[in-house]
Design an enzyme around this catalytic site. Sequence first.
Site, PDB file in Angstrom:
ATOM      1  N   SER A  13       0.857  -1.187   0.000  1.00 29.88           N
ATOM      2  CA  SER A  13       0.000   0.000   0.000  1.00 29.88           C
ATOM      3  C   SER A  13       0.887   1.229   0.000  1.00 29.88           C
ATOM      4  O   SER A  13       2.043   1.184   0.448  1.00 29.88           O
ATOM      5  CB  SER A  13      -0.881   0.006   1.250  1.00 29.88           C
ATOM      6  OG  SER A  13      -1.509   1.262   1.436  1.00 29.88           O
ATOM      7  N   TYR A  66      -1.746  -0.416  10.227  1.00 28.93           N
ATOM      8  CA  TYR A  66      -1.855  -0.917   8.853  1.00 28.93           C
ATOM      9  C   TYR A  66      -0.666  -0.432   8.035  1.00 28.93           C
ATOM     10  O   TYR A  66      -0.045  -1.209   7.298  1.00 28.93           O
ATOM     11  CB  TYR A  66      -3.166  -0.427   8.236  1.00 28.93           C
ATOM     12  CG  TYR A  66      -3.362  -0.819   6.784  1.00 28.93           C
ATOM     13  CD1 TYR A  66      -3.794  -2.090   6.443  1.00 28.93           C
ATOM     14  CD2 TYR A  66      -3.129   0.105   5.762  1.00 28.93           C
ATOM     15  CE1 TYR A  66      -3.988  -2.451   5.115  1.00 28.93           C
ATOM     16  CE2 TYR A  66      -3.313  -0.246   4.440  1.00 28.93           C
ATOM     17  CZ  TYR A  66      -3.743  -1.520   4.122  1.00 28.93           C
ATOM     18  OH  TYR A  66      -3.922  -1.862   2.798  1.00 28.93           O
ATOM     19  N   LYS A 100       2.302  -2.708   6.213  1.00 25.48           N
ATOM     20  CA  LYS A 100       2.583  -2.655   4.775  1.00 25.48           C
ATOM     21  C   LYS A 100       4.026  -2.225   4.505  1.00 25.48           C
ATOM     22  O   LYS A 100       4.616  -2.608   3.493  1.00 25.48           O
ATOM     23  CB  LYS A 100       1.594  -1.720   4.085  1.00 25.48           C
ATOM     24  CG  LYS A 100       0.160  -2.259   4.071  1.00 25.48           C
ATOM     25  CD  LYS A 100       0.074  -3.613   3.371  1.00 25.48           C
ATOM     26  CE  LYS A 100      -1.352  -4.094   3.210  1.00 25.48           C
ATOM     27  NZ  LYS A 100      -1.440  -5.382   2.478  1.00 25.48           N
TER      28      LYS A 100
END
Length: 255
Positions: free
Chosen positions: A148, A161, A165
């Site tokens: 991401s 998150y 990533k």
Amino acid sequence: MDLSKVFSLDGKVALITGASKGIGLAIAEFFAAAGAKVVLSSRKQEDLDEQANRLKSKGYEAIGIACNVGNIGELQGLVDKSVETYGQLDILVNNAGTNPIFGPIHETTLEAFDKIMAVNVKAPFELSRLCFPHLRKSSSASVINISSIGGLSPEPGLGVYSISKAALISMTKVYAKEWGDSKIRVNAICPGLIKTKFSEALWSNEKIMDYMLKQLAIKRVGSSEEIAALALFLASPGSSYTTGAVMTADGGFTI
């Protein structure tokens, strides 16, 4: 010049996690259209059967195998069933991801942290490792990790998150360097804002959308198909000299 085989996946077998919808499903369909036999995996067998049957109705070769990648004990069975079905494994796409929270990092519980890391980091690590004996037998093996833009620069409200990533990007480079001698290429894709169910909390929020669109060179939300096209490149002979790459598909957000 004959370019018909540059993006062909004829004779290849691809395993894609998180493949019952969104980016994973789009990748599966692109790969199948390019000639690959595809193994779709996600948590619910019913959803997988529906999508596999839809692909078969188009003349493609596909099967669904349920697996919760957050449960590490299920990964070996996923690999074994994939190889038992098609006899080989050439392409792995670590696409399954999770983000059960949205908010300040100091409000993130350790339980949420562990869940995010288990799915977004630990599962790709272990699944790649389990696939290694099969991938090394392939004449053109490719592993594609779906990271991401949050892995490149932390996104507001997506702290853990983003951390996960970033770890996946680093893992991509480690595997690429160590597996080069085994002729296995490993690359990462960093999508920006893509219109999927997973990212609905972002693109359905007017305030966030206004902010994002101001940052974009291409002022729109991206599609799953646009990520799938990049994945096809990384899986195909067209990218035969590409490994350890971290490619963005974000409308110019990270420029």
